[in-house]
Design a protein around this motif. Structure first.
Motif, PDB file in Angstrom:
ATOM      1  N   LEU B 253       7.532   9.384  -3.141  1.00 11.14           N
ATOM      2  CA  LEU B 253       8.089   8.050  -2.889  1.00 11.14           C
ATOM      3  C   LEU B 253       6.987   6.997  -2.948  1.00 11.14           C
ATOM      4  O   LEU B 253       5.834   7.287  -2.626  1.00 11.14           O
ATOM      5  CB  LEU B 253       8.696   7.991  -1.484  1.00 11.14           C
ATOM      6  CG  LEU B 253      10.189   8.262  -1.380  1.00 11.14           C
ATOM      7  CD1 LEU B 253      10.432   9.763  -1.426  1.00 11.14           C
ATOM      8  CD2 LEU B 253      10.762   7.671  -0.104  1.00 11.14           C
ATOM      9  N   ILE B 254       7.355   5.820  -3.320  1.00 15.35           N
ATOM     10  CA  ILE B 254       6.443   4.694  -3.133  1.00 15.35           C
ATOM     11  C   ILE B 254       6.252   4.512  -1.627  1.00 15.35           C
ATOM     12  O   ILE B 254       7.217   4.549  -0.859  1.00 15.35           O
ATOM     13  CB  ILE B 254       7.040   3.398  -3.728  1.00 15.35           C
ATOM     14  CG1 ILE B 254       7.223   3.554  -5.239  1.00 15.35           C
ATOM     15  CG2 ILE B 254       6.144   2.208  -3.415  1.00 15.35           C
ATOM     16  CD1 ILE B 254       7.835   2.335  -5.890  1.00 15.35           C
ATOM     17  N   GLU B 255       5.001   4.352  -1.207  1.00 14.17           N
ATOM     18  CA  GLU B 255       4.727   4.209   0.228  1.00 14.17           C
ATOM     19  C   GLU B 255       5.242   2.839   0.700  1.00 14.17           C
ATOM     20  O   GLU B 255       4.857   1.804   0.178  1.00 14.17           O
ATOM     21  CB  GLU B 255       3.217   4.362   0.477  1.00 14.17           C
ATOM     22  CG  GLU B 255       2.877   4.741   1.912  1.00 14.17           C
ATOM     23  CD  GLU B 255       3.177   3.647   2.905  1.00 14.17           C
ATOM     24  OE1 GLU B 255       3.929   3.908   3.868  1.00 14.17           O
ATOM     25  OE2 GLU B 255       2.691   2.519   2.713  1.00 14.17           O
ATOM     26  N   ILE B 256       6.079   2.876   1.720  1.00 10.79           N
ATOM     27  CA  ILE B 256       6.841   1.681   2.083  1.00 10.79           C
ATOM     28  C   ILE B 256       6.002   0.588   2.746  1.00 10.79           C
ATOM     29  O   ILE B 256       6.205  -0.604   2.476  1.00 10.79           O
ATOM     30  CB  ILE B 256       8.056   2.075   2.963  1.00 10.79           C
ATOM     31  CG1 ILE B 256       8.938   0.861   3.305  1.00 10.79           C
ATOM     32  CG2 ILE B 256       7.600   2.759   4.255  1.00 10.79           C
ATOM     33  CD1 ILE B 256       9.721   0.334   2.144  1.00 10.79           C
ATOM     34  N   LEU B 257       5.038   0.968   3.592  1.00  6.55           N
ATOM     35  CA  LEU B 257       4.223  -0.060   4.257  1.00  6.55           C
ATOM     36  C   LEU B 257       3.409  -0.846   3.228  1.00  6.55           C
ATOM     37  O   LEU B 257       3.337  -2.087   3.289  1.00  6.55           O
ATOM     38  CB  LEU B 257       3.253   0.563   5.268  1.00  6.55           C
ATOM     39  CG  LEU B 257       3.605   0.381   6.740  1.00  6.55           C
ATOM     40  CD1 LEU B 257       4.789   1.238   7.120  1.00  6.55           C
ATOM     41  CD2 LEU B 257       2.424   0.683   7.623  1.00  6.55           C
ATOM     42  N   LEU B 268       8.039  -5.644   8.129  1.00  5.81           N
ATOM     43  CA  LEU B 268       9.455  -5.274   7.989  1.00  5.81           C
ATOM     44  C   LEU B 268       9.788  -3.855   8.431  1.00  5.81           C
ATOM     45  O   LEU B 268      10.955  -3.553   8.714  1.00  5.81           O
ATOM     46  CB  LEU B 268       9.849  -5.459   6.512  1.00  5.81           C
ATOM     47  CG  LEU B 268      11.308  -5.513   6.143  1.00  5.81           C
ATOM     48  CD1 LEU B 268      12.006  -6.655   6.866  1.00  5.81           C
ATOM     49  CD2 LEU B 268      11.460  -5.690   4.619  1.00  5.81           C
ATOM     50  N   VAL B 269       8.779  -2.987   8.511  1.00  9.60           N
ATOM     51  CA  VAL B 269       9.072  -1.552   8.664  1.00  9.60           C
ATOM     52  C   VAL B 269       8.399  -0.929   9.880  1.00  9.60           C
ATOM     53  O   VAL B 269       7.234  -1.191  10.153  1.00  9.60           O
ATOM     54  CB  VAL B 269       8.614  -0.783   7.403  1.00  9.60           C
ATOM     55  CG1 VAL B 269       8.727   0.722   7.599  1.00  9.60           C
ATOM     56  CG2 VAL B 269       9.435  -1.200   6.204  1.00  9.60           C
ATOM     57  N   THR B 290       2.837   1.184  11.276  1.00 17.10           N
ATOM     58  CA  THR B 290       3.441  -0.124  11.030  1.00 17.10           C
ATOM     59  C   THR B 290       2.327  -1.165  10.892  1.00 17.10           C
ATOM     60  O   THR B 290       1.140  -0.832  10.968  1.00 17.10           O
ATOM     61  CB  THR B 290       4.462  -0.477  12.144  1.00 17.10           C
ATOM     62  OG1 THR B 290       5.182  -1.645  11.779  1.00 17.10           O
ATOM     63  CG2 THR B 290       3.785  -0.665  13.487  1.00 17.10           C
ATOM     64  N   SER B 291       2.714  -2.399  10.688  1.00 17.38           N
ATOM     65  CA  SER B 291       1.715  -3.457  10.491  1.00 17.38           C
ATOM     66  C   SER B 291       0.916  -3.696  11.768  1.00 17.38           C
ATOM     67  O   SER B 291       1.356  -3.348  12.873  1.00 17.38           O
ATOM     68  CB  SER B 291       2.416  -4.754  10.097  1.00 17.38           C
ATOM     69  OG  SER B 291       3.114  -5.276  11.213  1.00 17.38           O
TER      70      SER B 291
END
Lengths: 455, 455
Positions: B253-257, B268-269, B290-291
């Motif tokens: 998967l593309i890494e979402i963060l 957002l995540v 997360t961020s």
């Protein structure tokens, strides 16, 4: 229950001790003394100390006592609980049978009244308040839907307790501590008259920071409270139930759950404990004991929060301690390490401060703290000056809600973490600083003709 | 990203398979078939089976893979973390350095963006929602002060996710899953138009129960959402990030963060993971990535909840796995145990059901589940009949919010826990029951002239 007759040692009569009370000194004498004390203080500053007496942390040799726990389970170990569960897999929300048995022996409760949680009883207390806030207690209105929630806080007390209630916007009301526990006249009056009061923080045995244990009378009155709020609960944080300094000279409390049941108030108490200062802080197991009604209410929520807590660690604890007698023997090893530290501090306090009438301190028979009372208005300054000489103390005010000690006089002393000889130096510095700050306060009063604590 | 071209196997053309589609059978043929199937079903009932295919639990031989972890720390072990903390004592709220490194490698994130929690990522998700409910997200209004909170739920999905949002009284909105992830047209439309929508449950890789992995396009669109609510968060439960069935044929998967950061939506995540199905369920370590803004917001709350999580267990995990390569090798051992079970089920499904047009199933390349679609209106009946023959399945409806599968057609198959041969028997019974229930449905339709699924 044995009474703690001599817990609070007020400075004895000056003449008896052959010392002069500071307030009887003249301005000239005080000025000369200040000069002398300042010189000594500077010498400490030059020692580049870096000591921490701020938190109730076990020392390294205390931690070593539990290293054997790392061998209690190995790759060949039988990983099944006595009630037939593979502790390595999911499930068993309330804890495995033998862990319930051990912790119920520790807490003096029936295993059926126990839930084993994760690594922190503070977390269980936070979650209990959070659950009450979001979903209410036993069908009562969730606290987030009420305009005002209040909480009773015996003072001085535990800063992390107060921090939780403050975080949830709960109004905290100070209740004075006595040697027998919270002032029950005040507790009874407030709890029975104000429906917005939903709880009280209690450390019933070897209290934080004074090391007081609640008297029989206090426990009996707690069990007979008639709260205006149906969802009022006593948060009974039995953090130091096993943490005696002496083998024989121990405090015993009436068991609160049993007493509540006898008094017809079975649901009044949430009782908390953990092995944090028995095995490893942060890697122990925590527990709550309460009525079956409360347990049902709590488990209803818990099932959404988790599938279960760390059962491998539960089993590891039981395999290591074996049973409550094993735990008692283990606690005596802790006591043997801690006791000399408490006794040394007491001796240094007596030697340096007795008769001067500038401070008083408690003499606990267990727990993790000694509580020191400076002259009014001096605590912050003492903590600050100790810090500037390399000794870190719990911030003044921390033992009160909102960090506000109205007298600015209470300081929590945490003797356990530093090695004995470091602690001796830190304690001597502390005494010196108490003297210095007291002299400065008295000088100011005498020269300005008013008490700066009221300014 | 590799596409999962053949994940959903619809029953192939009947003629090709040389089998007759059930719906093409006459009433007489169906009645004769029913008699035959009922006879076989009774034979299974006489076998006194007691098999559990209901939960995503590792099997005993999977658990054995991690027994060596019990030797990773012994009483002689160095108990200091690489960043100099004695893991036996209090402190280190966010986790020790080497655990952050290992789990950040596992999650494909920077160690600075990681917090290590306790033993359960479900608990972290619950606490995240609870915190948002009591105190709000990054200064926004706490959800308990709002009239209405809504949540998007890709369906079918994970029952324990839905249970949390239901417990908090959050209105759940179904979003259909596709082989590429949730229907993003619907997600985008709802999220951008309704401020009361505060989150979405996602299992982005080897989803529960279908085993689908989100396509590049899906991840890209998630990262580019423009929520009406400032406090909308994607709950990205990367539960099966390492849980491949094959060494080479894996989903990426593309890494979402990283994608959110690139898209200008860094906050957002919330991304969750744990080692529950890597080491021991319930005794692993959980993590959130997360961020930095979100981390700061979360840690502000965490400091009231706990002094720190179990660092001894964090160190134990790192000492056992050593590094991410060690963990990858470990996961191949899991795969070697799980893979034959998934493949056997697939073979039995093909052999028994292909061409009959009475069911379809997914063919995941990882994760813990296979998703089965019966004819509409048959799932409950299939689960019920399996139970009566001694095979426990996840309750029908569990994969939908409020336990309501509008089609009554989805069944989650959990192949991991039972031994292979038990599983084979259970799977054969399952196929038989699907046939029997389908025949009864078709018979009813043909004789009554209407579809009972719409009654």
């Amino acid at each position: 229950m044995k009474k703690n007759a001599e817990k609070k040692v007020n400075a004895v009569n000056a003449e008896e001790a052959g010392m002069t009370r500071y307030q009887d000194l003249s301005v000239e004498e005080l000025e000369s003394l200040r000069k002398e004390l300042k010189q000594s203080y500077r010498e400490y500053q030059n020692m580049d100390l870096n000591l921490d007496m701020s938190r109730g942390k076990p020392s390294l040799d205390q931690l070593d006592l539990s290293n054997g726990m790392m061998d209690a389970l190995n790759s060949e170990a039988d990983m099944y609980s006595s009630d037939g569960f593979d502790v390595r897999n999911y499930g068993v929300l309330g804890g495995i049978a033998e862990a319930k048995e051990l912790l119920s022996d520790m807490m003096e409760n029936n295993p059926d009244n126990i839930i084993i949680f994760g690594n922190s009883s503070l977390n269980v207390m936070y979650d209990s308040i959070s659950r009450s806030y979001t979903h209410g207690v036993m069908g009562n209105t969730p606290w987030c839907k009420l305009d005002k929630i209040k909480w009773l806080c015996p003072v001085p007390g535990y800063d992390r307790h107060f921090a939780i209630t403050e975080y949830f916007g709960i109004e905290m009301i100070n209740v004075p501590m006595t040697e027998k526990g919270p002032d029950m006249d005040i507790v009874e009056k407030l709890v029975s008259s104000d429906e917005s009061i939903k709880g009280i923080w209690c450390v019933p045995k070897y209290s934080n920071p004074q090391g007081y244990s609640y008297s029989d009378e206090t426990v009996r009155r707690f069990a007979r409270l008639k709260p205006a709020a149906k969802d009022f609960r006593i948060y009974w944080d039995n953090a130091y139930g096993m943490h005696h300094l002496y083998d024989h000279d121990q405090d015993y409390l009436i068991e609160i759950l049993a007493e509540c049941k006898r008094a017809g108030n079975p649901d009044l108490v949430y009782k908390f404990a953990s092995t944090s200062k028995i095995s490893f802080p942060g890697s122990g197991i925590a527990s709550m004991a309460t009525s079956l009604n409360n347990l049902e209410d709590i488990k209803k929520q818990m099932q959404y929060q988790t599938i279960g807590h760390d059962k491998v660690n539960q089993l590891r604890h039981v395999r290591f301690f074996e049973d409550i007698h094993g735990m008692v023997k283990h606690m005596m090893k802790h006591a043997n390490i801690i006791r000399p530290k408490f006794e040394m501090i007491e001796t240094v306090f007596e030697k340096n401060l007795e008769g001067l009438d500038i401070g008083s301190w408690t003499k606990p028979k267990g727990g993790y703290f000694i509580s020191f009372e400076t002259l009014p208005g001096c605590a912050k300054s003492v903590v600050d000056k100790c810090k500037k000489a390399g000794v870190k103390l719990t911030p003044a005010g921390a033992t009160f809600p909102y960090h506000k000690d109205p007298e600015d006089s209470n300081i929590r002393i945490a003797p356990t973490y530093p090695p004995l000889e470091d602690l001796r130096i830190a304690t001597e510095l502390f005494c010196l600083v108490v003297k210095l700050v007291s002299v400065e306060k008295l000088l100011k009063e005498k020269t300005e003709g008013l008490s700066f604590c009221t300014v």
